[in-house]
Design an enzyme around this catalytic site. Structure first.
Site, PDB file in Angstrom:
ATOM      1  N   HIS A 160       0.798  -1.240   0.000  1.00 34.16           N
ATOM      2  CA  HIS A 160       0.000   0.000   0.000  1.00 34.16           C
ATOM      3  C   HIS A 160       0.818   1.271   0.000  1.00 34.16           C
ATOM      4  CE1 HIS A 160      -4.142  -1.497   0.569  1.00 34.16           C
ATOM      5  NE2 HIS A 160      -3.551  -2.528   1.147  1.00 34.16           N
ATOM      6  N   LYS A 211     -10.055  13.496   3.829  1.00 31.88           N
ATOM      7  CA  LYS A 211      -9.115  12.371   3.904  1.00 31.88           C
ATOM      8  C   LYS A 211      -8.224  12.606   5.102  1.00 31.88           C
ATOM      9  CE  LYS A 211      -7.767  13.479  -0.332  1.00 31.88           C
ATOM     10  NZ  LYS A 211      -7.673  12.249  -1.096  1.00 31.88           N
ATOM     11  N   ARG A 212      -7.405  11.612   5.467  1.00 32.23           N
ATOM     12  CA  ARG A 212      -6.458  11.833   6.554  1.00 32.23           C
ATOM     13  C   ARG A 212      -5.595  13.060   6.254  1.00 32.23           C
ATOM     14  NH1 ARG A 212      -6.075   7.967  10.894  1.00 32.23           N
ATOM     15  NH2 ARG A 212      -4.231   9.135  11.482  1.00 32.23           N
ATOM     16  N   LYS A 242      -0.530  14.455   1.138  1.00 26.04           N
ATOM     17  CA  LYS A 242      -1.851  14.676   0.541  1.00 26.04           C
ATOM     18  C   LYS A 242      -2.092  16.163   0.258  1.00 26.04           C
ATOM     19  CE  LYS A 242      -4.089  10.575   2.634  1.00 26.04           C
ATOM     20  NZ  LYS A 242      -4.912   9.925   1.584  1.00 26.04           N
ATOM     21  N   THR A 277      -9.085   6.028  -2.760  1.00 24.61           N
ATOM     22  CA  THR A 277     -10.417   5.501  -3.058  1.00 24.61           C
ATOM     23  C   THR A 277     -11.460   6.600  -2.873  1.00 24.61           C
ATOM     24  OG1 THR A 277     -10.500   4.660  -0.797  1.00 24.61           O
ATOM     25  CG2 THR A 277      -9.981   3.074  -2.538  1.00 24.61           C
ATOM     26  N   LYS A 335     -15.055   7.456  -5.002  1.00 23.05           N
ATOM     27  CA  LYS A 335     -16.389   7.701  -4.424  1.00 23.05           C
ATOM     28  C   LYS A 335     -16.941   9.023  -4.932  1.00 23.05           C
ATOM     29  CE  LYS A 335     -14.593   5.714  -0.153  1.00 23.05           C
ATOM     30  NZ  LYS A 335     -13.941   6.123   1.120  1.00 23.05           N
TER      31      LYS A 335
HETATM   32  C1  LIG Z   1     -12.707   6.425   1.423  1.00 23.73           C
HETATM   33  C2  LIG Z   1     -12.287   6.832   2.768  1.00 23.73           C
HETATM   34  C3  LIG Z   1     -10.950   7.120   3.030  1.00 23.73           C
HETATM   35  C4  LIG Z   1      -9.873   7.096   1.950  1.00 23.73           C
HETATM   36  O1  LIG Z   1      -9.832   8.379   1.356  1.00 23.73           O
HETATM   37  P1  LIG Z   1      -8.598   8.820   0.411  1.00 23.73           P
HETATM   38  O2  LIG Z   1      -9.082  10.132  -0.141  1.00 23.73           O
HETATM   39  O3  LIG Z   1      -8.493   7.782  -0.653  1.00 23.73           O
HETATM   40  O4  LIG Z   1      -7.417   8.949   1.266  1.00 23.73           O
HETATM   41  C5  LIG Z   1     -10.592   7.491   4.300  1.00 23.73           C
HETATM   42  N1  LIG Z   1     -11.498   7.572   5.288  1.00 23.73           N
HETATM   43  C6  LIG Z   1     -12.809   7.319   5.076  1.00 23.73           C
HETATM   44  C7  LIG Z   1     -13.765   7.447   6.199  1.00 23.73           C
HETATM   45  C8  LIG Z   1     -13.243   6.933   3.813  1.00 23.73           C
HETATM   46  O5  LIG Z   1     -14.538   6.658   3.621  1.00 23.73           O
END
Ligand SMILES: *Cc1c(COP(=O)(O)O)cnc(C)c1O
Length: 849
Positions: free
Chosen positions: A396, A587-588, A593, A695, A699
């Site tokens: 990852h 996101k985190r 990022k 991911t 979404k």
């Molecule tokens: C999808 C998701 C992530 C991953 O988000 P990235 O933008 O790909 O880092 C992290 N936390 C939650 C709660 C998510 O639903």
């Protein structure tokens, strides 16, 4: 102390466990764990599904929870509804079905599953039925759904991926177990106090968990420490046996994972740590009442809390104990099942595929070898064949600080037999390498399982690589970088081993449940078959330019934006205008990022609006959400800056209506479900080469947000699918990043060349957003001016330029909706059903359906 591992201690163990169970038995006012079908249910005509479900819920409420409808809270109605639904999935579950030819075992230290009620209702096609059943009792389904706590047993993308995969495997009827840890406390709850992140424990189990079954009869024992004994066998051969100094009980809890249509149900089996002996009676009787339970506290600490570190290895011994605990319990469990069903362990690869989600379970390589050789008497050669034909490993990250290594000294102390096995694997591996490739010391050092540059450490990525039949990356770019960088020396030894499996998301949760309005539109446009096969979303392209369809698409978005505005008002007091462009980065919080790049652009935009207040700037809302690891100071400072910028910008009458900034606290799966359907613009702006896949990007694109992003991770594949005209790409690509980093002083030059960037940095550095503490954000500005590891300065001007293209595109609203609809139409490939089919075919070799 070795009780619990074998022989005579077994009886004692069971006695102790029985006593322990009494301690933990549900009290009358706790949620029960047993299933019971109310006799009343039989009297209700089967032809009336609403009345049947209502009777079942009432039965659970009365006889399961001991509550009357008059005193039941939303939380009680949730538990009663969950128990009633759980009854319906038991018959299809793996535990009751005849055993399949081959199973997948997905080992992951994290499962970020979120709430389950809407998932289960959706997949059983019972949403409308449940709504009506509860409405007849004067209860609102949405309030009941909101009463379910999020199961936050993960940090972010990696854990969420595991949850999406579990749902897709159930929907594709791939027989599977997810294996992980049942943390008492998942990811911390984030409070924002005057811009400062504060972490408080999350207590998802406080009122019990109606979904799970405790399976005490499948408990096993996991050892730590001790020594390795050698015995001479009758035939003169030597046999080694690990004699652990410490033993911990692993107790499994199964949560059913229901596939689409309810036809197939898998289990998520999460292990809870218990002491073998709940109390040391000798110490207790001697008056040491605290010391008498100290062993218990030590054992149970293993499943107490999820490590909140994201993308960096936690160096603590407890982390290694967690990793070994769940890996060993899971392997013991599946080995026991295989022996019971098939007898001979040499056929394990025919009937089991074990996937390691990152290196956290990489200790599976020596643990499986130990079980096969030491416990079950296989030869080393047979055991190695079984291991390397059963395991798969998913990488990852390639960031050096995130590659897991463990000090040899720690491994020798905690897992002495495993360290021996690792040395033996390494010795054979290096022998073979030097036979075929010569004895170049530099090359041998690169492919060795032991890193010797700063003290001896075990490279867990290398260990997983050697033990696996297939190793995969999670996007096309990431897989290519695996071959070229970190794993290049190992890749050269076996060029077929690394394969790509681009991540995916489950559309049932991220489209059908999170965005029912858009789902209804899609069904109207292309038919209900789109619910089972997302490739039919492609049919939406035909109506992308239809003004009537665009209006309905826009109305759905508008409704979700109004709903999100209420949530944001409620949680932050900030008012959002649903007419504005909703620009989201969720996101985190991580430097790579680049939330800071987004904030810099926000500050520059703020300055530009103030300089030219009469230009017709389109209104924009900048929304941020995400948690920072508690010890990650730069990330916490970025949250503080976002909050401080929000405070100043939102209060400034010069920009009123044009720019609004909000940091929404406590990002979680539920919050993501509220934000994503309301987003117009998706920020995916990581430094190219560093986001393995992402991911969140999938979404948001699926829900029709246009992406502004770099050529990184799966953004590249999203661009290939939606088309270059329907995405905003900017900045350096991965090769450009490498070239730029090779030049000294790139940050200074970029800042010197960009008056706009310089002005933004100056105002932040001078305390323009923190007048009470002018130096507050110096560390952020210093990092950018001296080094800028993540190349924000190099990408800033192009990012600004493309953001202004976004402004212009947003004004031409018809073509914006066309692009949004095309994003929904063309992202079907990012379904995790597709991803799971690929794993099933190319990695696991298991039948789908
Ligand atoms: C999808 C998701 C992530 C991953 O988000 P990235 O933008 O790909 O880092 C992290 N936390 C939650 C709660 C998510 O639903």
């Amino acid at each position: 102390m070795t009780s619990g591992s074998e022989g005579g201690s077994k009886v004692l163990n069971e006695v102790l466990l029985a006593g322990h169970r009494r301690d933990d038995a549900p009290q009358p006012d706790e949620a029960p764990r047993t299933l019971w079908k109310p006799p009343a249910a039989a009297a209700v005509p089967q032809s009336d599904p609403v009345a049947t479900l209502r009777a079942a819920i009432l039965g659970k409420l009365a006889y399961g929870l001991g509550k009357s409808p008059a005193t039941a809270r939303d939380r009680d109605w949730f538990a009663a509804t969950a128990l009633a639904l759980r009854d319906r999935v038991v018959d299809a579950s793996l535990e009751t079905a005849p055993f399949p030819h081959k199973r997948v075992y997905y080992l992951s230290l994290e499962f970020l599953i979120g709430r389950l009620l809407s998932d289960v209702m959706g997949n059983l096609d019972l949403v409308a039925t449940a709504r009506a059943a509860l409405a007849g009792l004067g209860v609102d389904l949405d309030a009941v759904s909101d009463a379910e706590p999020d199961a936050a047993l993960g940090n972010g993308g990696l854990g969420r991926l595991a949850a999406c995969f579990m749902e897709s495997m159930a929907s594709l009827a791939i027989p599977a177990y997810g294996y992980g840890i049942r943390y008492d406390h998942g990811l911390f709850r984030q409070l924002i106090d005057d811009g400062v992140q504060r972490e408080v424990p999350e207590t998802w189990l406080a009122e019990g968990n109606p979904w799970e079954f405790e399976r005490i009869e499948s408990a096993c024992t996991v050892g730590f420490g001790g020594e390795v004994a050698m015995t001479v066998q009758a035939d003169g051969s030597l046999r080694r046996a690990w004699r652990p100094a410490e033993a911990v009980r692993a107790v499994p809890y199964d949560t059913p994972v229901v596939g689409r249509g309810g036809r197939h149900v898998n289990a998520l089996r999460l292990w809870s740590a218990r002491a073998c002996e709940p109390v040391d009676l000798a110490r207790f009787n001697a008056g040491d009442h605290v010391g008498a339970v100290s062993d218990r506290a030590r054992a149970e600490a293993i499943s107490r809390v999820l490590y909140p570190s994201d993308g960096t290895p936690a160096g603590q011994e407890l982390r290694l104990r967690q990793e070994f605990f769940f890996t060993s319990a899971s392997l013991q469990d599946l080995v026991r099942r295989h022996v019971a069903e098939r007898g001979d362990l040499r056929s394990l690869p025919d009937h089991a595929a074990i996937q390691l989600n990152d290196t956290h379970p990489a200790i599976a390589v020596p643990e499986l070898m130990r079980l096969l050789v030491d416990e079950h008497g296989l030869s080393w050669e047979d055991a190695w064949h079984v291991t390397t034909h059963t395991l798969g490993y998913t990488n990852h990250t390639l960031m050096p600080e995130a590659l897991e290594t463990w000090p040899v000294e720690l491994m020798e102390r905690l897992l002495p037999r495993h360290m021996q096995i690792i040395y033996l694997i390494n010795w054979m591996h290096l022998e073979e390498v030097s036979r075929h490739r010569g004895t170049d010391a530099g090359y041998l050092a690169e492919v060795s399982l032991i890193e010797e540059s700063h003290g001896k450490r075990v490279r867990m990525g290398h260990l997983a690589f050697l033990g696996a039949r297939r190793v995969n990356g999670v996007s096309a770019l990431h897989t290519e970088l695996m071959r070229q960088t970190v794993f290049a020396p190992l890749h050269a030894l076996d060029t077929d081993k690394i394969v790509n499996k681009t991540n995916g998301i489950t559309f049932r949760r991220w489209l059908h449940n999170a965005n029912p309005g858009l789902t209804r539109l899609a069904v109207e446009a292309v038919g209900p078959r789109v619910l089972d096969d997302p490739s039919h979303l492609a049919g939406l392209a035909a109506v992308a330019e239809d003004a009537g369809f665009q209006d309905r698409y826009a109305a759905v978005r508008r409704e979700r934006k109004e709903a999100l505005a209420r949530v944001v008002q409620d949680r932050t007091g900030i008012t959002l205008d649903p007419e504005a462009l909703f620009d989201v980065q969720i996101k985190r919080i991580h430097e790579y990022k680049r939330q800071l790049l987004n904030i810099l652009e926000t500050v520059a935009l703020y300055q530009a609006i103030k300089a030219e207040p009469h230009r017709d700037w389109p209104s924009r809302v900048k929304l941020f959400a995400g948690k920072a690891a508690p010890s990650y100071h730069q990330a916490k400072l970025i949250i503080r800056l976002a909050s401080d910028v929000a405070k100043r910008v939102n209060a400034d009458p010069d920009v009123a209506g044009r720019l609004t900034v909000a940091f929404v606290p406590n990002y979680s799966v539920s919050l993501a479900e509220a934000i994503i359907p309301a987003a117009d613009l998706s920020e995916q702006i990581s430094t190219a080469g560093l986001e393995a896949s992402g991911t969140g990007n999938m979404k948001l694109a699926l829900n029709g947000a246009l992406t502004i992003g770099t050529l990184d991770g799966a953004n590249i594949e999203i661009k290939d699918h939606v088309g270059a005209d329907n995405i905003f790409i900017f900045g350096l690509d991965a090769a450009g990043v490498q070239r730029t980093k090779a030049q000294d002083g790139y940050a200074e030059r970029a800042i010197a060349a960009s008056p706009r960037l310089r002005a933004a940095l100056d105002v932040i550095g001078a305390g323009g957003f923190s007048p009470g503490e002018p130096g507050r954000f110096r560390p952020l500005v210093d990092e950018l001016t001296r080094g800028d590891r993540f190349l924000l300065t190099a990408d800033f001007d192009d990012y600004w330029r493309v953001q202004r293209e976004v402004d212009a595109a947003w004004v031409r609203r018809r073509s914006w909706w066309r692009a949004a609809i095309l994003n929904t139409a063309r992202t079907a490939w990012f379904s995790s059903d597709r991803t799971m089919r690929e794993y099933a075919e190319e990695i696991w070799r298991v039948r789908v359906g």
